[in-house]
Design an enzyme around this catalytic site. Structure first.
Site, PDB file in Angstrom:
ATOM      1  N   PHE A  60      43.208  -1.932  16.491  1.00 17.09           N
ATOM      2  CA  PHE A  60      44.645  -2.604  17.079  1.00 17.09           C
ATOM      3  C   PHE A  60      45.488  -2.266  15.894  1.00 17.09           C
ATOM      4  CE2 PHE A  60      46.897  -5.958  15.218  1.00 17.09           C
ATOM      5  CZ  PHE A  60      46.674  -6.806  16.345  1.00 17.09           C
ATOM      6  N   GLY A  61      46.751  -2.399  16.207  1.00 14.03           N
ATOM      7  CA  GLY A  61      47.869  -1.907  15.733  1.00 14.03           C
ATOM      8  C   GLY A  61      48.972  -3.308  15.974  1.00 14.03           C
ATOM      9  N   TYR A  62      49.705  -3.297  14.470  1.00 15.36           N
ATOM     10  CA  TYR A  62      50.101  -4.595  13.925  1.00 15.36           C
ATOM     11  C   TYR A  62      51.608  -4.169  13.080  1.00 15.36           C
ATOM     12  CZ  TYR A  62      48.184  -3.847   9.367  1.00 15.36           C
ATOM     13  OH  TYR A  62      47.755  -3.101   8.240  1.00 15.36           O
ATOM     14  N   GLY A  63      51.835  -3.465  12.797  1.00 13.83           N
ATOM     15  CA  GLY A  63      52.679  -2.467  11.889  1.00 13.83           C
ATOM     16  C   GLY A  63      53.578  -0.919  12.467  1.00 13.83           C
ATOM     17  N   SER A  64      53.816  -0.192  11.889  1.00 13.12           N
ATOM     18  CA  SER A  64      54.081   1.036  12.766  1.00 13.12           C
ATOM     19  C   SER A  64      53.569   2.041  12.931  1.00 13.12           C
ATOM     20  CB  SER A  64      54.931   2.169  10.831  1.00 13.12           C
ATOM     21  OG  SER A  64      53.218   2.091  10.483  1.00 13.12           O
ATOM     22  N   GLU A 137      45.658   6.212   7.061  1.00 13.31           N
ATOM     23  CA  GLU A 137      45.767   4.495   6.562  1.00 13.31           C
ATOM     24  C   GLU A 137      44.895   4.792   6.007  1.00 13.31           C
ATOM     25  OE1 GLU A 137      47.360   2.031   8.378  1.00 13.31           O
ATOM     26  OE2 GLU A 137      48.111   3.357   9.662  1.00 13.31           O
TER      27      GLU A 137
END
Length: 229
Positions: A60-64, A137
């Site tokens: 799951f990605g939410y920013g860059s 990350e």
């Protein structure tokens, strides 16, 4: 709203030597908490030990990650995560911040829900791609790798995301919108500005027909700062 031009992270830069160079550079400007290579790999292996062998991995990605994941994937779908919200709560002194112009980065903090993207890594590439992902990350240990449930358009899947480590020294618990906007208006590092990061996140969410009220409020306050200065 169009995406802003910004420096892209390149997967070839994610290697042990480059990561250690970044840590050394950050420490020239003051204390910088970082995981060793062995510590970082231990957290990766701990997470993967709970992942079913032979199964693809959703991330799951939410920013860059929305526009610059740097790892290889075979599918990407809109996704929603419950129990965590997108928030600028991670102090940044490298990347999009510096000692002279510190910034803030997004993290998943407790409460609410979050719209983003789910990326599917095929099972045979999990080892190589999570190695890239962990170097991207988990340099400083500011996040915890967590198995979560994410809702896709036609199904719900389990997968990986990185949530805020609230015990990390760069975690900022309470910061009002005005103070947050000031840091976003001025923060800048070798990857670009916090302002670009904010606007890119908004733009890529809008491509998915997602309007994040919190991000738009911050963008408005950043614009107000510009109008006054």
């Amino acid at each position: 709203m169009q995406s802003k031009v910004t420096k892209m992270l390149i997967r070839e830069e994610f290697n042990r030597e480059r990561v250690e160079e970044l840590i050394r550079e950050a420490r020239k400007h003051g204390p910088f908490h970082a995981l060793s290579h062995d510590e970082r790999e231990a957290t990766r292996h701990e997470y993967l030990a709970h992942h079913a062998q032979g199964q693809d991995l959703w991330v799951f990605g939410y920013g860059s990650l929305l526009w610059n994941p740097a790892f290889h994937y075979v599918d990407c779908q809109p996704a929603r995560l419950f129990g965590y919200r997108r928030r600028f709560c991670l102090q940044s002194s490298i990347g999009r911040g510096s000692k002279e112009r510190p910034g803030l980065m997004l993290a998943l903090d407790r409460g609410g829900s979050c719209n983003g993207r789910a990326f599917r890594i095929e099972s045979k590439k999990i080892e190589s791609e999570t190695e890239i992902l962990w170097m991207r990350e988990m340099i400083s240990g500011s996040y915890d790798a967590k198995m979560v449930r994410m809702k896709l358009p036609h199904k719900t899947v389990s997968g990986l995301t990185f949530v805020m480590n609230r015990h990390h020294p760069r975690y900022i618990d309470k910061l009002d919108m005005e103070a947050t906007a000031k840091l976003l208006a001025t923060g800048e590092g070798h990857l670009g500005t916090c302002r670009e990061y904010l606007m890119n996140t908004i733009a890529h969410l809008e491509e998915m027909e997602v309007k994040d009220k919190y991000l738009h409020q911050l963008a408005s306050k950043v614009q107000e700062i510009d109008d006054v200065s």
